[in-house]
Scaffold this active site. Structure first.
Site, PDB file in Angstrom:
ATOM      1  N   HIS A 103      12.563  -5.974   7.201  1.00  0.00           N
ATOM      2  CA  HIS A 103      12.356  -4.518   7.192  1.00  0.00           C
ATOM      3  C   HIS A 103      11.543  -4.025   8.379  1.00  0.00           C
ATOM      4  O   HIS A 103      11.510  -2.833   8.658  1.00  0.00           O
ATOM      5  CB  HIS A 103      11.660  -4.106   5.886  1.00  0.00           C
ATOM      6  CG  HIS A 103      12.545  -4.200   4.687  1.00  0.00           C
ATOM      7  ND1 HIS A 103      13.114  -3.106   4.092  1.00  0.00           N
ATOM      8  CD2 HIS A 103      12.992  -5.273   3.990  1.00  0.00           C
ATOM      9  CE1 HIS A 103      13.864  -3.497   3.066  1.00  0.00           C
ATOM     10  NE2 HIS A 103      13.801  -4.807   2.984  1.00  0.00           N
ATOM     11  N   ASP A 160       7.781   0.885  14.417  1.00  0.00           N
ATOM     12  CA  ASP A 160       8.175   0.936  13.012  1.00  0.00           C
ATOM     13  C   ASP A 160       9.591   0.386  12.893  1.00  0.00           C
ATOM     14  O   ASP A 160      10.438   0.702  13.734  1.00  0.00           O
ATOM     15  CB  ASP A 160       8.154   2.396  12.516  1.00  0.00           C
ATOM     16  CG  ASP A 160       7.639   2.518  11.084  1.00  0.00           C
ATOM     17  OD1 ASP A 160       7.873   1.595  10.299  1.00  0.00           O
ATOM     18  OD2 ASP A 160       7.024   3.557  10.767  1.00  0.00           O
TER      19      ASP A 160
HETATM   20  P1  ADQ Z   1       6.759   1.375   5.303  1.00  0.00           P
HETATM   21  O1  ADQ Z   1       5.947   0.865   6.433  1.00  0.00           O
HETATM   22  O2  ADQ Z   1       6.065   1.507   4.015  1.00  0.00           O
HETATM   23  O3  ADQ Z   1       8.070   0.485   5.086  1.00  0.00           O
HETATM   24  P2  ADQ Z   1       8.344   3.973   5.582  1.00  0.00           P
HETATM   25  O4  ADQ Z   1       9.748   3.582   5.871  1.00  0.00           O
HETATM   26  O5  ADQ Z   1       7.890   5.111   6.398  1.00  0.00           O
HETATM   27  O6  ADQ Z   1       7.298   2.818   5.832  1.00  0.00           O
HETATM   28  O7  ADQ Z   1       8.162   4.391   4.056  1.00  0.00           O
HETATM   29  C1  ADQ Z   1       8.757   3.729   3.000  1.00  0.00           C
HETATM   30  C2  ADQ Z   1       8.703   4.600   1.744  1.00  0.00           C
HETATM   31  O8  ADQ Z   1       7.344   4.837   1.357  1.00  0.00           O
HETATM   32  C3  ADQ Z   1       9.342   5.972   1.940  1.00  0.00           C
HETATM   33  O9  ADQ Z   1      10.176   6.269   0.857  1.00  0.00           O
HETATM   34  C4  ADQ Z   1       8.153   6.926   2.000  1.00  0.00           C
HETATM   35  O10 ADQ Z   1       8.409   8.199   1.485  1.00  0.00           O
HETATM   36  C5  ADQ Z   1       7.118   6.221   1.157  1.00  0.00           C
HETATM   37  N1  ADQ Z   1       5.784   6.648   1.607  1.00  0.00           N
HETATM   38  C6  ADQ Z   1       5.248   6.532   2.835  1.00  0.00           C
HETATM   39  N2  ADQ Z   1       4.026   7.090   2.882  1.00  0.00           N
HETATM   40  C7  ADQ Z   1       3.798   7.593   1.647  1.00  0.00           C
HETATM   41  C8  ADQ Z   1       2.720   8.314   1.056  1.00  0.00           C
HETATM   42  N3  ADQ Z   1       1.667   8.679   1.758  1.00  0.00           N
HETATM   43  N4  ADQ Z   1       2.836   8.660  -0.242  1.00  0.00           N
HETATM   44  C9  ADQ Z   1       3.929   8.354  -0.960  1.00  0.00           C
HETATM   45  N5  ADQ Z   1       4.979   7.688  -0.452  1.00  0.00           N
HETATM   46  C10 ADQ Z   1       4.914   7.315   0.824  1.00  0.00           C
HETATM   47  C11 ADQ Z   1       8.704  -0.671   5.681  1.00  0.00           C
HETATM   48  C12 ADQ Z   1       8.853  -0.624   7.194  1.00  0.00           C
HETATM   49  C13 ADQ Z   1       9.612   0.627   7.612  1.00  0.00           C
HETATM   50  C14 ADQ Z   1      10.974   0.670   6.913  1.00  0.00           C
HETATM   51  C15 ADQ Z   1      10.810   0.456   5.413  1.00  0.00           C
HETATM   52  C16 ADQ Z   1      12.150   0.295   4.729  1.00  0.00           C
HETATM   53  O11 ADQ Z   1       7.569  -0.664   7.833  1.00  0.00           O
HETATM   54  O12 ADQ Z   1       9.809   0.652   9.027  1.00  0.00           O
HETATM   55  O13 ADQ Z   1      11.580   1.925   7.142  1.00  0.00           O
HETATM   56  O14 ADQ Z   1      10.042  -0.705   5.141  1.00  0.00           O
HETATM   57  O15 ADQ Z   1      12.904  -0.754   5.304  1.00  0.00           O
END
Ligand code: ADQ
Length: 446
Positions: free
Chosen positions: A155, A349
């Site tokens: 991921h 990211d």
């Molecule tokens: P994350 O680093 O967690 O994930 P991201 O893809 O931005 O990053 O978010 C994943 C989920 O978490 C989204 O549905 C988002 O809405 C939720 N989220 C983020 N911040 C939040 C908050 N403050 N409150 C509530 N919900 C929140 C990892 C990788 C990413 C990749 C994902 C999926 O780092 O690059 O996109 O996995 O593969």
């Protein structure tokens, strides 16, 4: 149809599996729907440590979880996965801390996963392993005689070979990738990087990109409903006529938060016409608070937020609202719809789903603009976003100024292009194409 076995570090608890679920649970909802499936991983607890899985069933999905022993957990999760691999894979070797005992715990837990999972597997099962915590799992299953299809999806980014080679005993991890029939990463660049690292070791270079997405129509509906709800009304009332700039992240050093805060401060300094006319709301709940680098980041942001508000606030206006509490996902979806600008500036990211969720949340008749880091995987397909180098606060300020002054007609054109992109690669299509690749791999092997 063969049974699908999902393996991830964390298995969502029952209350995390429903409508309010986040992360992988949402992404896999469609892939799991109507299919016989097993989801295996850590329960999230260390209370009753045992590699003996506990099973519960919900519809056609069986959840099997183990509680990890505290000592293994610390080295595996906090140590090697999040203290070493996470920074390394995000190109941040300077923040990485390597300890041989952490690596040993990482390998021990992966062996424990393999030994616990094997008796649950049936001939014909298709196994799909997720993320950097579990790179050696496939090899562990192979050593124990599992001959079925196994795929792996990373991921997070995979860095250029020269960075990866700084990892002590990294060649063993590269060899572990060899156990998988399908190796998925987010972008073409990640695939090239991983393939180059594999090829240099004489290993089969079969990594390919499978960009993850969201369920755009579901998210749009949630955003519409939540924006019309009581929290949406409260937020709108508190803004008055001011435009809302919104950031939503986990509190993580990959997300570029200090640079983003400085970028906002530069906007207020260099483009004073926006003073008292914008509000920046940053929601960043604490994550991995037990890792030292995260505590340092939190202190830095506390200080920066205080300084920016101290310097720029007026008696009737606080420019930056910074929340480290969690806000429910659906409430956030409503906030995304209310926001005129989504500010998504990670330094690196894998994909960044917040960018896609912001697009899905917009009102098509009067959509907001997205300021997006060019180093998020999401930038690859996001024509229509205003792309920035997230290391440069001045560039962030300039992008914010452009976004705040875009005519409505141009916002609509840009949003339409982004919306098409978000609808092209959804959570469902991502899972389906990965599983289809596993099926093809099997046909080739047969
Ligand atoms: P994350 O680093 O967690 O994930 P991201 O893809 O931005 O990053 O978010 C994943 C989920 O978490 C989204 O549905 C988002 O809405 C939720 N989220 C983020 N911040 C939040 C908050 N403050 N409150 C509530 N919900 C929140 C990892 C990788 C990413 C990749 C994902 C999926 O780092 O690059 O996109 O996995 O593969």
């Amino acid at each position: 149809m063969s049974r699908l076995v999902i393996v991830s570090n964390r298995v969502p608890a029952p209350r995390e599996r429903g409508a309010a679920a986040g992360g992988l649970a949402v992404a896999l909802r469609e892939a799991l729907a109507g299919r016989e499936a097993l989801w295996f991983g850590w329960s999230g607890s260390n209370h009753a440590p045992s590699y003996q899985p506990r099973q519960t069933r919900a519809g056609r999905v069986t959840f099997a979880t183990i509680d990890l022993p505290q000592a293994d957990f610390v080295g595996y999760y906090r140590g090697f996965s999040n203290g070493m691999l996470w920074p390394l894979l995000h190109h941040r070797m300077g923040l990485a801390e390597f300890r041989r005992e952490d690596l040993a715990a990482y390998r021990r837990v992966n062996e424990g996963f393999a030994a616990a999972l094997l008796p649950l597997l049936r001939p014909g099962d298709v196994v799909w392993v997720h993320d950097y915590h579990l790179i050696p799992l496939g090899a562990g299953l192979r050593r124990r005689g599992f001959g079925g299809r196994i795929g792996f999806f990373l991921h997070v980014p995979f860095p250029p070979r020269v960075i990866f080679e700084a990892l002590p005993q990294g060649e063993d991890l590269l060899a572990d990738f060899g156990a998988y029939d399908v190796l998925g990463v987010q972008t073409e660049e990640d695939a090239e990087n991983l393939n180059e690292a594999l090829a240099r070791r004489g290993l089969p270079a079969r990594a390919a990109s499978f960009p993850i997405g969201i369920e755009p129509d579901t998210f749009a509906a949630e955003a519409r409903a939540a924006a019309a709800g009581p929290d949406g009304a409260r937020l709108r009332e508190s803004l008055g006529q001011r435009a809302l700039i919104l950031g939503v992240d986990r509190l993580d050093y990959t997300k570029g938060l200090p640079q983003r805060f400085r970028g906002f401060a530069q906007l207020l300094r260099r483009f004073p016409e926006h003073r008292n006319r914008v509000t920046f709301l940053q929601v960043a709940p604490v994550s991995r608070g037990d890792v030292a680098q995260y505590r340092t980041l939190r202190r830095e942001l506390d200080e920066l937020a205080g300084r920016i508000n101290g310097e720029h606030a007026e008696f009737d206006w606080v420019p930056l609202r910074y929340l480290t509490q969690t806000v429910p996902r659906t409430t956030l979806a409503g906030f995304q719809r209310i926001a005129g600008i989504g500010l998504v500036t990670p330094l690196r990211d894998g994909m960044n789903l917040v960018a896609k969720e912001f697009v899905a949340a917009q009102d098509p008749a009067n959509p907001g603009a997205l300021v997006l880091s060019r180093f998020a995987g999401a930038a690859q397909a996001m024509e229509g976003a205003i792309l920035v180098n997230p290391h440069d606060p001045d560039e962030i300020a300039e992008a914010l100024h452009i976004a705040l002054t875009l005519p409505e007609a141009e916002r609509r054109v840009r949003w339409e292009r982004m919306w098409q992109a978000v609808r092209r690669n959804t959570a469902g299509s991502w899972a389906r194409s990965f599983i289809a690749a596993l099926d093809v791999a099997a046909a080739r092997a047969a």
